[in-house]
Write a protein that holds these residues in place. Structure first.
Motif, PDB file in Angstrom:
ATOM      1  N   ALA A  16       0.837  -1.201   0.000  1.00  9.34           N
ATOM      2  CA  ALA A  16       0.000   0.000   0.000  1.00  9.34           C
ATOM      3  C   ALA A  16       0.873   1.253   0.000  1.00  9.34           C
ATOM      4  N   ARG A  17       1.970   1.206   0.740  1.00  7.17           N
ATOM      5  CA  ARG A  17       2.884   2.345   0.771  1.00  7.17           C
ATOM      6  C   ARG A  17       3.536   2.553  -0.595  1.00  7.17           C
ATOM      7  N   LEU A  18       3.898   1.456  -1.252  1.00  7.37           N
ATOM      8  CA  LEU A  18       4.464   1.568  -2.588  1.00  7.37           C
ATOM      9  C   LEU A  18       3.448   2.167  -3.551  1.00  7.37           C
ATOM     10  N   ARG A  19       2.212   1.703  -3.479  1.00  3.30           N
ATOM     11  CA  ARG A  19       1.167   2.204  -4.378  1.00  3.30           C
ATOM     12  C   ARG A  19       0.986   3.711  -4.213  1.00  3.30           C
ATOM     13  N   SER A  20       1.094   4.207  -2.991  1.00 10.16           N
ATOM     14  CA  SER A  20       0.887   5.638  -2.737  1.00 10.16           C
ATOM     15  C   SER A  20       1.961   6.500  -3.384  1.00 10.16           C
ATOM     16  N   ARG A  21       3.106   5.903  -3.739  1.00  9.87           N
ATOM     17  CA  ARG A  21       4.207   6.646  -4.344  1.00  9.87           C
ATOM     18  C   ARG A  21       4.153   6.627  -5.870  1.00  9.87           C
ATOM     19  N   LEU A  22       3.205   5.900  -6.427  1.00  9.54           N
ATOM     20  CA  LEU A  22       3.099   5.756  -7.877  1.00  9.54           C
ATOM     21  C   LEU A  22       1.908   6.547  -8.407  1.00  9.54           C
ATOM     22  N   PRO A  23       1.829   6.757  -9.717  1.00 11.24           N
ATOM     23  CA  PRO A  23       0.724   7.540 -10.279  1.00 11.24           C
ATOM     24  C   PRO A  23      -0.640   6.974  -9.887  1.00 11.24           C
ATOM     25  N   ALA A  24      -1.605   7.871  -9.718  1.00 14.60           N
ATOM     26  CA  ALA A  24      -2.957   7.450  -9.369  1.00 14.60           C
ATOM     27  C   ALA A  24      -3.479   6.469 -10.414  1.00 14.60           C
ATOM     28  N   GLY A  25      -4.128   5.428  -9.941  1.00 21.96           N
ATOM     29  CA  GLY A  25      -4.669   4.421 -10.842  1.00 21.96           C
ATOM     30  C   GLY A  25      -3.754   3.244 -11.079  1.00 21.96           C
ATOM     31  N   THR A  26      -2.525   3.283 -10.530  1.00 23.74           N
ATOM     32  CA  THR A  26      -1.611   2.150 -10.679  1.00 23.74           C
ATOM     33  C   THR A  26      -2.116   0.979  -9.848  1.00 23.74           C
ATOM     34  N   SER A  27      -2.172  -0.191 -10.455  1.00 26.64           N
ATOM     35  CA  SER A  27      -2.560  -1.404  -9.740  1.00 26.64           C
ATOM     36  C   SER A  27      -1.309  -2.091  -9.212  1.00 26.64           C
ATOM     37  N   VAL A  28      -1.278  -2.343  -7.900  1.00 24.41           N
ATOM     38  CA  VAL A  28      -0.154  -3.010  -7.258  1.00 24.41           C
ATOM     39  C   VAL A  28      -0.709  -4.185  -6.464  1.00 24.41           C
ATOM     40  N   SER A  29      -0.333  -5.406  -6.833  1.00 24.90           N
ATOM     41  CA  SER A  29      -0.883  -6.583  -6.158  1.00 24.90           C
ATOM     42  C   SER A  29       0.197  -7.630  -5.908  1.00 24.90           C
ATOM     43  N   HIS A  30       0.001  -8.395  -4.864  1.00 24.66           N
ATOM     44  CA  HIS A  30       0.912  -9.488  -4.516  1.00 24.66           C
ATOM     45  C   HIS A  30       0.525 -10.739  -5.289  1.00 24.66           C
ATOM     46  N   ILE A  31       1.527 -11.410  -5.857  1.00 30.15           N
ATOM     47  CA  ILE A  31       1.290 -12.679  -6.561  1.00 30.15           C
ATOM     48  C   ILE A  31       1.656 -13.807  -5.603  1.00 30.15           C
ATOM     49  N   PRO A  32       0.689 -14.547  -5.100  1.00 29.76           N
ATOM     50  CA  PRO A  32       1.019 -15.611  -4.150  1.00 29.76           C
ATOM     51  C   PRO A  32       1.726 -16.775  -4.812  1.00 29.76           C
ATOM     52  N   THR A  33       2.580 -17.432  -4.056  1.00 29.07           N
ATOM     53  CA  THR A  33       3.256 -18.634  -4.529  1.00 29.07           C
ATOM     54  C   THR A  33       2.248 -19.766  -4.593  1.00 29.07           C
ATOM     55  N   ARG A  34       2.113 -20.394  -5.754  1.00 30.02           N
ATOM     56  CA  ARG A  34       1.059 -21.394  -5.940  1.00 30.02           C
ATOM     57  C   ARG A  34       1.509 -22.807  -5.591  1.00 30.02           C
ATOM     58  N   ASP A  35       2.744 -23.146  -5.927  1.00 25.53           N
ATOM     59  CA  ASP A  35       3.171 -24.549  -5.804  1.00 25.53           C
ATOM     60  C   ASP A  35       4.402 -24.683  -4.933  1.00 25.53           C
ATOM     61  N   ALA A  36       4.474 -23.879  -3.871  1.00 25.87           N
ATOM     62  CA  ALA A  36       5.644 -23.941  -2.989  1.00 25.87           C
ATOM     63  C   ALA A  36       5.756 -25.326  -2.364  1.00 25.87           C
ATOM     64  N   SER A  37       6.982 -25.796  -2.210  1.00 24.34           N
ATOM     65  CA  SER A  37       7.239 -27.068  -1.546  1.00 24.34           C
ATOM     66  C   SER A  37       8.464 -26.888  -0.661  1.00 24.34           C
ATOM     67  N   GLY A  38       8.728 -27.885   0.170  1.00 28.56           N
ATOM     68  CA  GLY A  38       9.893 -27.776   1.027  1.00 28.56           C
ATOM     69  C   GLY A  38       9.535 -27.324   2.432  1.00 28.56           C
ATOM     70  N   PRO A  39      10.553 -27.006   3.249  1.00 31.35           N
ATOM     71  CA  PRO A  39      10.328 -26.755   4.671  1.00 31.35           C
ATOM     72  C   PRO A  39       9.487 -25.522   4.969  1.00 31.35           C
ATOM     73  N   PHE A  40       9.446 -24.521   4.065  1.00 28.36           N
ATOM     74  CA  PHE A  40       8.708 -23.300   4.341  1.00 28.36           C
ATOM     75  C   PHE A  40       7.565 -23.088   3.345  1.00 28.36           C
ATOM     76  N   ALA A  41       6.995 -24.190   2.845  1.00 27.09           N
ATOM     77  CA  ALA A  41       5.962 -24.091   1.822  1.00 27.09           C
ATOM     78  C   ALA A  41       4.745 -23.322   2.321  1.00 27.09           C
ATOM     79  N   ALA A  42       4.235 -23.674   3.496  1.00 29.25           N
ATOM     80  CA  ALA A  42       3.048 -23.000   4.021  1.00 29.25           C
ATOM     81  C   ALA A  42       3.343 -21.533   4.300  1.00 29.25           C
TER      82      ALA A  42
END
Length: 276
Positions: free
Chosen positions: A221-247
């Protein structure tokens, strides 16, 4: 092109970091081009050496999953926009073009002159790949990008080595130049930055260079506030993580107290009409 590739021990700094990343992608991704490049410089799958690391560390595991996520995002973008151009900032020795190429892809790689020279000596030639030898902060690379189709800009493993102000200025410049287009980049959380500066981020004998900035999903949200109005900023979640820190990787961005501690892969869509 006829020059002998440098041996691993002759590389340092940026070149060595790029070689380390290439080595682990060749181990854990189906990437025959990466394997051939490593064989050229005497650092193939069978002889990684102590510097590169023989086993999969947590860091190497994370970087491999990050590469898979970027590959998937590029393929998805190309499926929607067959005439797209992909610009990759800070390309290093990545062989991503050959992993995602659909036979029509136009690819522009931007990196420092020493890295571009290394790529030109090691990588297979393609008339659909263009190298631009300059800093990603130099607007010269923007002049090399055609504007005859949709554009996807990627910055994998780059922004954490730039200062926060440099990241913001680069994003603003792209918003002005490429209205309606998309950028994907990844960031590191605060504890990555701390450990890197303490020289505690290691894989085998390789030490991850000190980072310059951090950003978690909570900070978008802080990053979005520094960019031009109307910029879409979204997190892309990890879909197929595996290993010790997958969750942790898949779900951490949803948990309030954990959101400051997980890496963020970010999609930015620049507004069609920038409000200045």
């Amino acid at each position: 092109m006829g020059q002998q590739p440098p041996p691993p021990h002759a590389l340092s700094g940026i070149g060595l970091t790029a070689l380390w990343a290439l080595h682990h992608r060749s181990l854990h991704l189906h990437d025959p081009v990466a394997e051939r490049v490593l064989a050229q410089i005497g650092s193939g799958r069978g002889t990684p050496g102590p510097l590169m690391g023989r086993r999969t560390s947590i860091m190497a595991h994370y970087f491999t999953q990050r590469a898979r996520l970027f590959d998937a995002e590029i393929r998805q973008f190309l499926s929607r926009h067959p005439r797209a151009v992909v610009v990759t900032l800070g390309e290093g020795l990545d062989t991503q073009f050959w992993r995602v190429d659909d036979g029509r892809l136009r690819w522009i790689g931007v990196d420092l002159p020493e890295v571009v020279r290394l790529r030109q000596r090691l990588m297979p030639p393609s008339d659909r790949v263009t190298h631009v030898a300059c800093s990603v902060l130099d607007p010269h690379w923007m002049e090399q990008v055609p504007r005859d189709g949709p554009l996807l800009i990627t910055a994998q493993g780059l922004f954490m080595y730039l200062r926060p102000r440099q990241v913001t200025e680069l994003l603003r410049a792209c918003a002005r130049r490429y209205p309606g287009d998309t950028m994907i980049f990844d960031t590191s959380p605060w504890w990555f930055l701390v450990l890197s500066r303490l020289k505690w981020l290691r894989c085998g004998g390789f030490r991850i260079p000190a980072l310059s900035s951090s950003l978690s999903p909570r900070g978008l949200a802080r990053l979005r506030s520094r960019l031009p109005a109307g910029t879409s900023v979204s997190h892309i979640p990890t879909r197929d993580a595996s290993g010790p820190f997958a969750a942790f990787q898949r779900l951490g961005h949803r948990i309030p107290f954990v959101r400051r501690c997980v890496p963020a892969t970010v999609r930015v869509v620049f507004p069609v009409c920038e409000n200045r």
